[in-house]
Design a protein around this motif. Structure first.
Motif, PDB file in Angstrom:
ATOM      1  N   ASP A   1       8.547   9.022   3.844  1.00 34.18           N
ATOM      2  CA  ASP A   1       7.794   8.538   2.559  1.00 34.18           C
ATOM      3  C   ASP A   1       7.843   7.285   2.154  1.00 34.18           C
ATOM      4  O   ASP A   1       8.682   6.486   2.187  1.00 34.18           O
ATOM      5  CB  ASP A   1       8.448   9.422   1.359  1.00 34.18           C
ATOM      6  N   PRO A   2       6.511   6.594   2.232  1.00 34.58           N
ATOM      7  CA  PRO A   2       6.432   5.261   1.973  1.00 34.58           C
ATOM      8  C   PRO A   2       6.389   4.922   0.374  1.00 34.58           C
ATOM      9  O   PRO A   2       5.288   4.364  -0.150  1.00 34.58           O
ATOM     10  CB  PRO A   2       4.893   4.737   2.510  1.00 34.58           C
ATOM     11  N   ASN A   3       7.446   5.256  -0.304  1.00 37.94           N
ATOM     12  CA  ASN A   3       7.456   4.931  -1.711  1.00 37.94           C
ATOM     13  C   ASN A   3       7.514   3.416  -1.973  1.00 37.94           C
ATOM     14  O   ASN A   3       7.705   2.770  -1.033  1.00 37.94           O
ATOM     15  CB  ASN A   3       8.623   5.781  -2.439  1.00 37.94           C
ATOM     16  N   ALA A   4       7.440   3.191  -3.275  1.00 43.08           N
ATOM     17  CA  ALA A   4       7.204   1.850  -3.865  1.00 43.08           C
ATOM     18  C   ALA A   4       8.342   0.969  -3.381  1.00 43.08           C
ATOM     19  O   ALA A   4       8.532  -0.234  -2.961  1.00 43.08           O
ATOM     20  CB  ALA A   4       7.061   1.852  -5.303  1.00 43.08           C
ATOM     21  N   ASN A   5       9.610   1.851  -3.367  1.00 43.97           N
ATOM     22  CA  ASN A   5      11.002   0.982  -3.402  1.00 43.97           C
ATOM     23  C   ASN A   5      11.105   0.600  -1.821  1.00 43.97           C
ATOM     24  O   ASN A   5      11.329  -0.470  -1.659  1.00 43.97           O
ATOM     25  CB  ASN A   5      12.064   1.936  -3.633  1.00 43.97           C
TER      26      ASN A   5
ATOM     27  N   PHE B   1       2.828  -1.382   6.526  1.00 41.50           N
ATOM     28  CA  PHE B   1       4.300  -0.871   6.614  1.00 41.50           C
ATOM     29  C   PHE B   1       3.915   0.607   6.090  1.00 41.50           C
ATOM     30  O   PHE B   1       4.661   1.369   6.874  1.00 41.50           O
ATOM     31  CB  PHE B   1       5.050  -1.641   5.496  1.00 41.50           C
ATOM     32  N   LYS B   2       3.105   1.009   5.405  1.00 46.87           N
ATOM     33  CA  LYS B   2       2.695   2.617   5.283  1.00 46.87           C
ATOM     34  C   LYS B   2       2.635   3.304   6.417  1.00 46.87           C
ATOM     35  O   LYS B   2       2.856   4.329   6.838  1.00 46.87           O
ATOM     36  CB  LYS B   2       1.593   2.650   4.207  1.00 46.87           C
ATOM     37  N   ARG B   3       1.519   2.706   7.081  1.00 45.40           N
ATOM     38  CA  ARG B   3       1.083   3.339   8.651  1.00 45.40           C
ATOM     39  C   ARG B   3       2.242   3.476   9.465  1.00 45.40           C
ATOM     40  O   ARG B   3       2.335   4.372  10.254  1.00 45.40           O
ATOM     41  CB  ARG B   3       0.120   2.550   9.009  1.00 45.40           C
ATOM     42  N   ALA B   4       3.235   2.544   9.298  1.00 48.38           N
ATOM     43  CA  ALA B   4       4.112   2.354  10.295  1.00 48.38           C
ATOM     44  C   ALA B   4       5.213   3.459   9.972  1.00 48.38           C
ATOM     45  O   ALA B   4       5.939   4.240  10.769  1.00 48.38           O
ATOM     46  CB  ALA B   4       4.943   0.871  10.235  1.00 48.38           C
TER      47      ALA B   4
END
Length: 323
Positions: free
Chosen positions: A282-286, A272-275
């Motif tokens: 921003d791939p934050n924790a939420n 998901f981060k890469r997507a």
């Protein structure tokens, strides 16, 4: 050569940071750290047959002091017969235009300049003067702002053309070297204010921990950084293989739900981060948790991640829809 210079040369060789006959571009601010690196590279130059060049950024943030830094850098490089390339930036305007902090803007501008200049001048390496204290500061800063596990890898000793030859040395060692060689350097007074978070960590937090746990913090954080970098390399190789499978390529703007559901939570988040990176989100924790939770619901559900991006589950696929 002094014992410290020999130690520096040995580190270059052991870590394979700079090899014989390379052309090296030094990021030169005129401060103590980069002044030490300039001198050390000049001293080892004949042993490795190096070509040296320097790059200086005038960010225009401190008025006459910024101009004085530039003049100082020019004089030092002229004395050592090292060519220097300088550039002026309107950093405040750039930061406002791109909605960045001054620190983020300066970082973006300088590294963009270094890489372009290295390409033009055919430099095989770009050397920056980051040291063990900088690494400790970065790890603690990332920890306090809620970084992921991989965020604790700190500063890489090398990445592509970029190398940090001083990462194994403490700042106190560099200052001692400068004093022993009677070498001048510029002092940025803004670094003495603890109003900024990084400065607070550097000036208050690290010295307090070092006082209690003498000679333990910096080497232990450096070891953590090296372990984190090794883990990062391993995971990148793993995810390169994983995302090559049908339905798990994050660049296709759709992901196969059954394939995702077979993965561990960690693997799901990394994909998901890469997507999200494809959409500059921003791939934050939420956001990552909401996407993982979506996989535990059913088709027809969706997650709105920003005003420009939503992820909807249709059939067996998650679709990333850019509004």
């Amino acid at each position: 050569m002094t014992p410290f210079e020999k130690k520096f040369l040995e580190r270059l060789r052991v870590k394979s940071l700079i090899k014989k006959n390379e052309k090296v571009l030094l990021a030169f601010s005129g401060g103590a750290d980069s002044m030490a690196l300039l001198s050390l590279l000049k001293k080892v130059q004949p042993f490795l047959n190096l070509q040296l060049a320097a790059a200086h950024c005038n960010f225009g943030l401190r008025g006459e002091e910024s101009d004085a830094d530039e003049t100082f850098c020019q004089m030092q490089c002229d004395a050592l017969e090292i060519p220097i390339f300088t550039i002026h930036f309107d950093t405040k305007h750039f930061a406002q235009q791109h909605k960045m902090s001054i620190e983020e803007a300066a970082r973006h501008l300088r590294y963009n300049f270094f890489y372009k200049l290295a390409e033009i001048e055919r430099c095989s390496k770009i050397a920056t003067a980051h040291h063990a204290n900088d690494n400790a500061e970065t790890i603690l800063f990332n920890l306090f702002r809620g970084s992921s596990l991989l965020g604790l890898k700190g500063i890489r000793v090398k990445h592509e053309k970029l190398v940090r030859p001083l990462l194994g040395f403490k700042r106190a060692e560099l200052i001692e070297y400068l004093e022993s060689q009677q070498l001048p350097y510029r002092l940025d007074l803004t670094n003495l204010s603890d109003a900024y978070d990084r400065n607070f960590i550097r000036l208050k937090v690290i010295p307090l921990i070092e006082e209690r746990f003498k000679h333990k913090l910096l080497p232990n954080l450096l070891r953590l950084s090296e372990n984190g970098t090794e883990l990062d390399v391993f995971l990148n190789a793993h995810f390169e293989k994983l995302t090559s499978q049908n339905g798990l390529n994050p660049f296709e703007q759709q992901l196969h739900v059954p394939s995702l559901q077979m993965l561990s939570k960690f693997e799901q988040k990394e994909i998901f981060k890469r997507a999200l990176a494809c959409f500059s989100i921003d791939p934050n924790a939420n956001r990552l948790s909401r996407l993982c939770d979506l996989l535990e619901t059913q088709a027809g559900r969706k997650v709105i991640l920003s005003k420009d991006l939503e992820v909807i589950w249709k059939g067996k696929w998650l679709y990333f829809l850019n509004g």
